[in-house]
Design an enzyme around this catalytic site. Structure first.
Site, PDB file in Angstrom:
ATOM      1  N   TYR A 440       0.812  -1.223   0.000  1.00 21.80           N
ATOM      2  CA  TYR A 440       0.000   0.000   0.000  1.00 21.80           C
ATOM      3  C   TYR A 440       0.844   1.271   0.000  1.00 21.80           C
ATOM      4  CZ  TYR A 440       0.052  -0.295   5.241  1.00 21.80           C
ATOM      5  OH  TYR A 440       0.400  -0.381   6.561  1.00 21.80           O
ATOM      6  N   GLU A 441       0.141   2.410  -0.189  1.00 22.51           N
ATOM      7  CA  GLU A 441       0.760   3.718  -0.415  1.00 22.51           C
ATOM      8  C   GLU A 441       1.663   3.710  -1.648  1.00 22.51           C
ATOM      9  OE1 GLU A 441      -0.345   6.217   0.933  1.00 22.51           O
ATOM     10  OE2 GLU A 441      -1.428   5.285   2.561  1.00 22.51           O
ATOM     11  N   GLY A 442       1.235   2.986  -2.659  1.00 18.74           N
ATOM     12  CA  GLY A 442       2.040   2.821  -3.864  1.00 18.74           C
ATOM     13  C   GLY A 442       2.915   1.602  -3.705  1.00 18.74           C
TER      14      GLY A 442
END
Length: 592
Positions: A440-442
Site C-alpha cells: 500500500y501507499e504505492g
C-alpha cells in the site's frame, strides 16, 4: 516482549541522519538535545508499556463489524484515549491548531516505536497525521478552523479514501462522483475499498478525505477532486450534527494487521439523512485533487517505511531473545555443559546479524529522508537541494524498509524453527503484518518507477550524482580511519558504490535515449541496489561516529558484517539493471 530501543534511535537521529548538526546550527528552533531525549524516552515508554501489551489481543480478536458499527479489540479504545491524553497526535502539526510543530524526524522516530508495539494500532494516527497535512496545506480557512483543532488533538481521526474495486493504483479511472450544491457543498456517491480505520469506535468523529469526479471533469487524473467528508456533520459552533450519508458496508478479512479495521465504504445511498449523497467540501481546487492528495501520500510513504523498520526491530528482538534461550545441539567451539544456545550456531548468528544490519540500515535511510524533509522547510539556504534529496530518498525509504520488514520477519520465523510457524510464539504475526507494507501507499514497484523515471533526473541527474559522491566520502573516511575492525569494509563499499554509479549512468542514458521500457525493466533491482548501498554507507557513518571516542566496536563489527556479507549482492543487481531488459522482453511471450 518488545522494548523500545530509545538509545539506538537517538544515536541514529543525531549522528547518522543529521539531527545533531541541525541542532548545533539552530535549524530546529528552540529544540535541544534534552527535549529530544525526553520525547523519545516517553514515546518509548508508551510503546513498550501501553501499546505492545495489547498487540496480541488486537491480532487475535481483530476489529469486528456488528449492526453497522465497528468495534475495536478489547482495550484499544482506552489505549487510543491515552494516546490523545499524551498529545502524541500533534507532534508536527501547526501550533495555530494545537500542534507542537516539532521536526518530522522526531515524529517518524516515535512512529517507529508505536508501530513496533502494534502496527495495526499505529495506522490510525498515521492516517490522521496525513489528513492534517493535506487540510493544512490545501484546505480553506473555514475548513481549517472547523476541523483541524479536533484532528490535531486526535479527538477526531482522519482517513484517505482513494481505492475503488476497479481502480487500485490507477486513480484515473475512479468512478465515485461528486455533485455541486448551491450552498457551496458537494454530494458524493460511490464505493471505496481498503479504507484503513474507515470506521471505528475510538473517536467521536472520522474525517474522510475522498477523491471523486465532478460531472464535467476532464478524463483521467486531470479530472479528480478531493473532498472532506465527515462521518458526522459539524455545526458552526463545533458541536456534532447529524450522521452523514456514508457508512462501512463490510470489513476485509486480512492476512495481518487484524486490529486495524479495513473498510468498504459506501457514499450516498440514502441510509442516513433526508437527501441521498454524502455531504462534503472541496479541498483545494476542482480537478486538482490528486496534487492535494499527494501532500498526504508523500509523507505517508515515509510513514509506511517506518512500519517496515518497526517490524524489523520487533522481529529481531523476539528472535534474538529466543535464540539466547533455546538450546539445541552443540555449536562448534561450545565448551559449556549440555546443548548450546542456538545463538552460538554460525547459521543462526548469520541470520540474526542480517536482521540487525537490515534493521539499522533501514532505520538510517528513513531517518535521513525525514531529515531532508525537515531541512527543506527549515534550512536557510539550499532548500531546493533538500527538497530534491527528500524526493530521491522517499521511494527508497518506503521500498527498502518495507522489503526489509518482510525479509527480517521471515528470518525471525526461521530462527524460531518450527515454533516460529506456531501462532502462540508471536513470530508469525510480524510477517503477516509486514506483508501489506510493500503493497500500500504505492506498491514498491510503483516506487521503483517513480525513482527511475522522475527522481533520478532531478536537476538533470546532478542530485543523484552528488549523493553518490557523498557516499564515496564515507567509504574514504572508513579507509582513512585505519581501524582494523572494519576489515574489508572500505573496499566493499567502494565496489558497491561503483555498482550504483554504473547502474545510475546506464538508466539515465536509457531515459535520455527514449528507452523507457529498458530502464523500467531494471527499476526494482536498481531500487534494491540503491537501498543496500545506502544501508552499508549509513552503517559505516554510524560506526565512524561512535568510534571517534573509542567506543564503537559494536557498530564497527556490524558494519563489517554487512559490508562483507550483504553488499556482494550489488554486483548482481547492477548486472540485472544493465543486462536484464532483453531477456525480460523475450520471456514475456510466456505470460501471454
Amino acid at each position: 516482549m518488545y522494548k523500545a530501543p530509545v538509545e539506538e534511535i537517538a544515536f541514529t537521529l543525531k549522528h547518522v541522519a543529521g539531527m545533531g548538526e541541525a541542532l548545533s546550527k539552530g535549524l530546529l528552533g528552540d529544540l535541544g538535545e534534552d527535549l529530544v531525549d525526553a520525547i523519545l524516552a516517553e514515546a518509548g515508554r508508551f510503546a513498550t508499556e501501553e501499546v505492545a501489551p495489547l498487540a496480541e489481543i488486537g491480532d487475535r480478536q481483530g476489529a469486528r463489524l456488528a449492526d453497522g458499527e465497528v468495534r475495536l479489540p478489547d482495550g484499544w479504545r482506552d489505549l487510543y484515549r491515552n494516546w490523545i491524553a499524551g498529545g502524541w497526535n500533534g507532534l508536527t502539526a501547526p501550533e495555530a491548531f494545537g500542534g507542537q510543530a516539532l521536526p518530522h524526524m522526531l515524529n517518524v522516530a516515535a512512529l517507529e516505536m508505536w508501530n513496533s508495539g502494534s502496527m495495526a494500532f499505529a495506522l490510525a494516527p498515521t492516517l490522521t497525521m496525513g489528513a492534517i497535512e493535506a487540510v493544512s496545506a490545501h484546505g480553506s480557512a473555514v475548513l481549517k478552523d472547523k476541523y483541524l483543532e479536533k484532528m490535531v488533538s486526535g479527538e477526531w481521526t482522519g482517513t484517505m479514501n482513494l481505492t475503488e474495486p476497479h481502480a487500485g493504483s490507477d486513480l484515473g479511472v475512479l468512478k465515485t462522483r461528486a455533485e455541486r450544491r448551491d450552498d457551496g457543498s458537494y454530494r458524493l456517491f460511490g464505493q471505496k475499498i481498503f479504507i484503513t480505520w474507515g470506521e471505528h469506535d475510538a473517536a467521536e468523529n472520522i474525517i474522510h478525505l475522498a477523491l471523486a469526479r465532478l460531472p464535467d471533469a476532464p478524463a483521467g487524473t486531470r479530472g479528480i477532486s478531493l473532498f472532506l467528508v465527515p462521518k458526522f456533520l459539524v455545526n458552526d459552533d463545533g458541536s456534532l450534527g447529524p450522521r452523514n450519508d456514508l457508512f462501512c458496508h463490510s470489513l476485509e478479512h486480512k492476512l495481518g494487521i487484524h486490529g486495524s479495521p479495513t473498510c468498504t465504504m459506501i457514499y450516498g445511498d440514502g441510509k442516513f439523512g433526508d437527501e441521498k449523497g454524502a455531504v462534503g467540501w472541496l479541498v483545494g481546487e476542482e480537478n486538482k485533487g490528486l496534487a492535494c492528495m499527494f501532500t498526504m501520500m508523500n509523507n505517508a510513504r515515509l510513514a509506511v517505511g517506518m512500519q517496515g523498520v518497526a517490524i524489523c526491530e520487533a522481529a529481531t528482538q523476539k528472535a534474538l531473545a529466543y535464540a539466547r534461550e533455546r538450546t539445541q545441539g552443540r555449536a562448534p567451539g561450545w565448551s559449556g555443559a549440555g546443548m548450546s544456545p542456538i545463538v552460538e550456531h554460525p547459521d543462526v548468528a548469520r541470520m540474526l546479524l542480517t536482521m540487525k544490519a537490515l534493521t539499522q540500515g533501514a532505520r538510517a535511510i528513513s531517518y535521513a529522508c525525514a531529515h531532508a524533509i525537515d531541512m527543506s522547510h527549515r534550512a536557510s539556504d539550499d532548500r531546493r537541494h533538500w527538497q530534491e534529496r527528500a524526493a530521491l530518498l522517499t521511494p527508497i525509504a518506503k521500498s527498502f524498509s518495507t522489503d526489509a520488514g518482510v525479509e527480517v520477519a521471515s528470518l525471525g520465523i526461521q530462527v524460531h524453527g518450527g515454533m516460529g510457524f506456531i501462532e502462540e510464539t508471536g513470530a508469525a504475526r510480524y510477517l503477516r503484518d509486514a506483508r501489506i507494507a510493500p503493497i500500500y501507499e504505492g506498491t514498491n514497484g510503483i516506487q521503483a518507477i517513480d525513482l527511475v523515471t522522475r527522481k533520478l533526473q532531478l536537476s538533470g541527474g546532478d542530485q543523484v550524482k552528488g549523493f553518490i559522491a557523498e557516499l564515496r566520502e564515507i567509504a574514504g573516511a572508513v579507509r582513512n580511519s585505519n581501524l582494523h575492525g572494519f576489515g574489508e569494509t572500505a573496499a566493499r563499499l567502494d565496489a558497491a558504490i561503483a555498482d550504483l554509479d554504473e547502474a545510475t549512468a546506464w538508466l539515465l542514458k536509457m531515459l535520455a535515449d527514449g528507452k523507457a521500457a529498458e530502464a523500467l525493466s531494471g527499476a526494482t533491482p536498481y531500487q534494491r541496489l540503491f537501498g543496500l548501498v545506502l544501508a552499508g554507507s549509513y552503517l559505516a557513518k554510524g560506526a565512524l561516529a561512535e568510534s571517534s571516542d573509542g567506543a564503537g566496536e559494536g557498530r564497527v563489527v556490524l558494519c563489517r558484517f554487512a559490508a562483507e556479507n550483504l553488499l556482494a549482492e550489488t554486483a548482481a543487481l547492477c548486472d540485472r539493471v544493465v543486462n536484464g531488459a532483453a531477456s525480460l522482453a523475450a520471456a514475456r511471450i510466456l505470460l501471454a
